[in-house]
Design a protein around this motif. Structure first.
Motif, PDB file in Angstrom:
ATOM      1  N   ASP A  39      32.431  58.933 -12.196  1.00 35.03           N
ATOM      2  CA  ASP A  39      33.583  58.583 -11.351  1.00 35.03           C
ATOM      3  C   ASP A  39      33.244  57.637 -10.200  1.00 35.03           C
ATOM      4  O   ASP A  39      34.007  57.501  -9.252  1.00 35.03           O
ATOM      5  CB  ASP A  39      34.239  59.844 -10.795  1.00 35.03           C
ATOM      6  CG  ASP A  39      33.319  60.600  -9.852  1.00 35.03           C
ATOM      7  OD1 ASP A  39      32.109  60.306  -9.816  1.00 35.03           O
ATOM      8  OD2 ASP A  39      33.822  61.501  -9.139  1.00 35.03           O
ATOM      9  N   VAL A  70      41.071  51.976 -15.711  1.00 32.30           N
ATOM     10  CA  VAL A  70      41.195  53.166 -14.871  1.00 32.30           C
ATOM     11  C   VAL A  70      41.471  52.735 -13.429  1.00 32.30           C
ATOM     12  O   VAL A  70      40.698  51.947 -12.866  1.00 32.30           O
ATOM     13  CB  VAL A  70      39.908  54.015 -14.917  1.00 32.30           C
ATOM     14  CG1 VAL A  70      40.056  55.260 -14.047  1.00 32.30           C
ATOM     15  CG2 VAL A  70      39.560  54.390 -16.358  1.00 32.30           C
ATOM     16  N   GLU A  98      39.966  57.319 -10.715  1.00 30.49           N
ATOM     17  CA  GLU A  98      40.946  58.410 -10.829  1.00 30.49           C
ATOM     18  C   GLU A  98      40.657  59.294 -12.032  1.00 30.49           C
ATOM     19  O   GLU A  98      40.952  60.486 -12.020  1.00 30.49           O
ATOM     20  CB  GLU A  98      42.357  57.831 -10.922  1.00 30.49           C
ATOM     21  CG  GLU A  98      42.874  57.259  -9.612  1.00 30.49           C
ATOM     22  CD  GLU A  98      44.340  56.909  -9.689  1.00 30.49           C
ATOM     23  OE1 GLU A  98      44.969  57.183 -10.758  1.00 30.49           O
ATOM     24  OE2 GLU A  98      44.878  56.361  -8.715  1.00 30.49           O
ATOM     25  N   ARG A  99      40.087  58.712 -13.078  1.00 25.76           N
ATOM     26  CA  ARG A  99      39.726  59.487 -14.284  1.00 25.76           C
ATOM     27  C   ARG A  99      38.268  59.197 -14.610  1.00 25.76           C
ATOM     28  O   ARG A  99      37.850  58.023 -14.637  1.00 25.76           O
ATOM     29  CB  ARG A  99      40.613  59.096 -15.480  1.00 25.76           C
ATOM     30  CG  ARG A  99      42.093  59.389 -15.273  1.00 25.76           C
ATOM     31  CD  ARG A  99      42.878  59.154 -16.562  1.00 25.76           C
ATOM     32  NE  ARG A  99      42.712  57.791 -17.051  1.00 25.76           N
ATOM     33  CZ  ARG A  99      43.449  56.747 -16.651  1.00 25.76           C
ATOM     34  NH1 ARG A  99      44.401  56.924 -15.740  1.00 25.76           N
ATOM     35  NH2 ARG A  99      43.253  55.544 -17.149  1.00 25.76           N
ATOM     36  N   ARG A 101      34.671  58.634 -16.551  1.00 23.60           N
ATOM     37  CA  ARG A 101      34.192  58.035 -17.791  1.00 23.60           C
ATOM     38  C   ARG A 101      33.081  58.909 -18.374  1.00 23.60           C
ATOM     39  O   ARG A 101      32.524  59.769 -17.676  1.00 23.60           O
ATOM     40  CB  ARG A 101      33.650  56.623 -17.516  1.00 23.60           C
ATOM     41  CG  ARG A 101      34.690  55.661 -16.966  1.00 23.60           C
ATOM     42  CD  ARG A 101      35.751  55.342 -17.993  1.00 23.60           C
ATOM     43  NE  ARG A 101      35.122  54.819 -19.209  1.00 23.60           N
ATOM     44  CZ  ARG A 101      35.664  54.880 -20.426  1.00 23.60           C
ATOM     45  NH1 ARG A 101      36.829  55.493 -20.609  1.00 23.60           N
ATOM     46  NH2 ARG A 101      35.043  54.357 -21.463  1.00 23.60           N
TER      47      ARG A 101
END
Length: 565
Positions: A39, A70, A98-99, A101
């Motif tokens: 992140d 993202v 935000e999301r 990997r």
């Protein structure tokens, strides 16, 4: 896979999974980034500024046929600042995704000595939105922030807009060792790129430490302590000498003695080592040092490794050096063998050489490094036998051999090269070739100075200055001799041309006299026979003769053709 995930740049031509393309709110590419964790993305502060409030991180090297996008926000940012001398500092930022990997797509930064390394970077310049590799060579530091200058392998590989924030991967090991900052073209047309090494990034963004591999460059016992800040503990003359060497004063090996119990000298040494390290040179330490005379403050990046040798074997120190050089992937063998075989240099500080487990073995290692071109700052605790041996084998004898090579080179310049120049100048006029008499006088003076110098080679003339002089004069002499040789060859061509035309003309006139043509021939012949020959003037005379012959013989042929028809 690279340490911590990702594809090693040196081992693959594919798009690395850690390479990030960053777009701003307008949808345009703002720059690049490095995926350090599921992140977190590292990039430049000016890329974040360009992206404005809405930042999108795109993962062009992701598995599959799509490019995941993202949203991201700024987690930490150190904008670029310029000091009073316009030296840049900072320009680093950390983004939070935000999301997350996949962890396997991330890559760790790696602490690695940088001098002379071939590197690759993956950026997103105009016309290459999908990304492209750029190659470069590390050529030296820039300013006082610890930033590093890169020379592109070819003019087309300058890291242009869209590459800021790209990971810089060492071509030998594949490890990501820094981040692209910017690129410039100076007023002379030279092209440069710049990067921030891992240690400099960590200094500005300490949280990046958790995603960085490799040991720090300075042993704990050599770092400045809180008590070192006392003004009474600054040995100013010693600090000036250390700072000069760390700024590369031309002295390859420097040997000093710092005795146990000498508080001011020991604190001054720790201060210099700390200030010269990219990672330890904090704002607080720089502010403290700024209170001292400027000539006592080294630049960040003044050394690549500082080792406390006390209680260590030569093999342990060699392994530490090999690790810092990135030689762990070399063929099997001892660290000393790997260092000896590798074309890698570094600037090394070793404190307590005479307190190592086997000082003679350590001196052997240090001599290998010296012979390979590394710079060495060696600190002894006593001026005993080991210190004397180091001075002799690492300084005195190499300087004596260096001086002997320089004397031989100057004798070659003032002897065979000078004679070759004068011999050629006696044959042809050096038209358009600069006079080199002043250069030869300087070379003779340098040779006389070196011949007169006696005693310790370290106290004699400035060898580096005389070496530059010798090579500069040798290069100029060689170029001048080459141009004179070409003039000589042109003279021979003109002589052959004149002879050929004269024979043909004599055959065509069949014994008749033509005073005007003969006068032109005699002038060209005399000019070509003169010593020295003015080739340009002689060429004009030969042209005048051959053109007159062509016209004269052409007229005779036309007249002959008319009477026979």
């Amino acid at each position: 896979m690279a340490a911590g995930g990702g594809v090693r740049a040196a081992l693959s031509t594919e798009t690395p999974s850690w390479a990030v393309r960053i777009r701003g709110a307008d949808g345009e590419i703002a720059g690049a980034g490095i995926l350090l964790s599921p992140d977190r993305v590292l990039t430049c502060a000016h890329v974040v500024d360009r992206a404005a409030e809405r930042i999108t991180a795109e993962f062009v090297g992701a598995a599959g046929h799509t490019v995941p996008a993202v949203p991201a926000r700024v987690d930490a940012c150190v904008p670029q600042t310029l000091d009073a001398d316009r030296d840049p500092s900072g320009d680093v930022a950390l983004l939070r995704l935000e999301r997350p990997r996949p962890a396997g797509d991330a890559v760790r930064l790696h602490r690695l000595s940088a001098p002379g390394r071939e590197v690759r970077m993956y950026g997103f310049p105009y016309d290459h939105n999908g990304g492209i590799w750029f190659r470069a060579t590390v050529v030296g530091g820039r300013g006082r922030d610890g930033q590093v200058q890169l020379a592109p392998t070819s003019p087309g590989e300058l890291a242009s807009p869209g590459c800021s924030g790209a990971g810089v991967a060492d071509s030998r090991t594949g490890e990501v060792i820094g981040m692209v900052l910017s690129a410039t073209r100076d007023r002379h047309g030279n092209l440069f790129s710049f990067m921030s090494p891992a240690e400099t990034i960590i200094r500005h963004l300490p949280q990046v430490h958790r995603w960085t591999a490799g040991r720090t460059a300075v042993d704990d016992r050599l770092k400045s302590t809180e008590g070192d800040a006392s003004a009474e503990l600054l040995d100013e003359p010693f600090a000036q000498r250390l700072a000069a060497w760390l700024r590369d004063d031309g002295q390859q090996v420097k040997i000093s003695v710092v005795r146990r119990g000498d508080g001011p000298r020991a604190a001054t040494l720790r201060r210099a080592i700390t200030l010269a390290d990219r990672e330890l040179r904090t704002g607080l330490s720089v502010d403290r040092a700024s209170l001292d005379p400027p000539e006592t403050v080294p630049s960040a990046g003044g050394h690549d490794l500082a080792v406390d040798a006390a209680g260590l074997t030569a093999a342990e120190i060699a392994e530490r050096i090999a690790e810092r050089m990135g030689l762990w992937q070399h063929p099997a063998g001892s660290a000393l063998d790997r260092i000896r075989a590798a074309d890698v240099t570094l600037t090394l500080v070793v404190v307590g050489v005479d307190e190592a487990v086997d000082p003679p073995a350590l001196l052997e290692l240090l001599d290998v490094l010296r012979a390979g071109g590394s710079r060495l700052l060696l600190v002894f605790r006593t001026a005993g036998a080991c210190h004397r041996q180091a001075c002799r084998t690492l300084v005195t004898e190499p300087l004596r051999a260096r001086r002997a090579r320089l004397v031989e080179r100057l004798r070659e310049v003032t002897g065979p090269l000078a004679r070759a120049l004068y011999e050629r100048r006696a044959v042809v006029v050096p038209d358009g070739i600069r006079a080199l008499d002043g250069d030869l006088v300087a070379a003779h003076a340098a040779l006389a100075d070196l011949t007169r110098a006696q005693g310790d080679p370290g106290t004699g003339p400035d060898l580096a200055r005389y070496e530059r002089l010798a090579e500069r004069v040798a290069a100029r002499l060689t170029r001048a001799i080459g141009r004179l040789d070409r003039l000589h060859d042109r003279r021979e061509e003109l002589r052959g041309r004149l002879r050929s035309y004269h024979v043909l003309h004599q055959h065509s006139i069949q014994g008749e006299e033509d005073p005007a043509v003969d006068a032109l021939y005699l002038r060209a012949h005399e000019l070509l026979q003169a010593r020295p020959c003015d080739v340009r003037t002689a060429e004009a005379a030969v042209d005048a003769y051959t053109q007159r012959v062509d016209r004269h013989d052409g007229q005779r042929q036309n007249q002959g053709g008319g009477s026979s028809s």
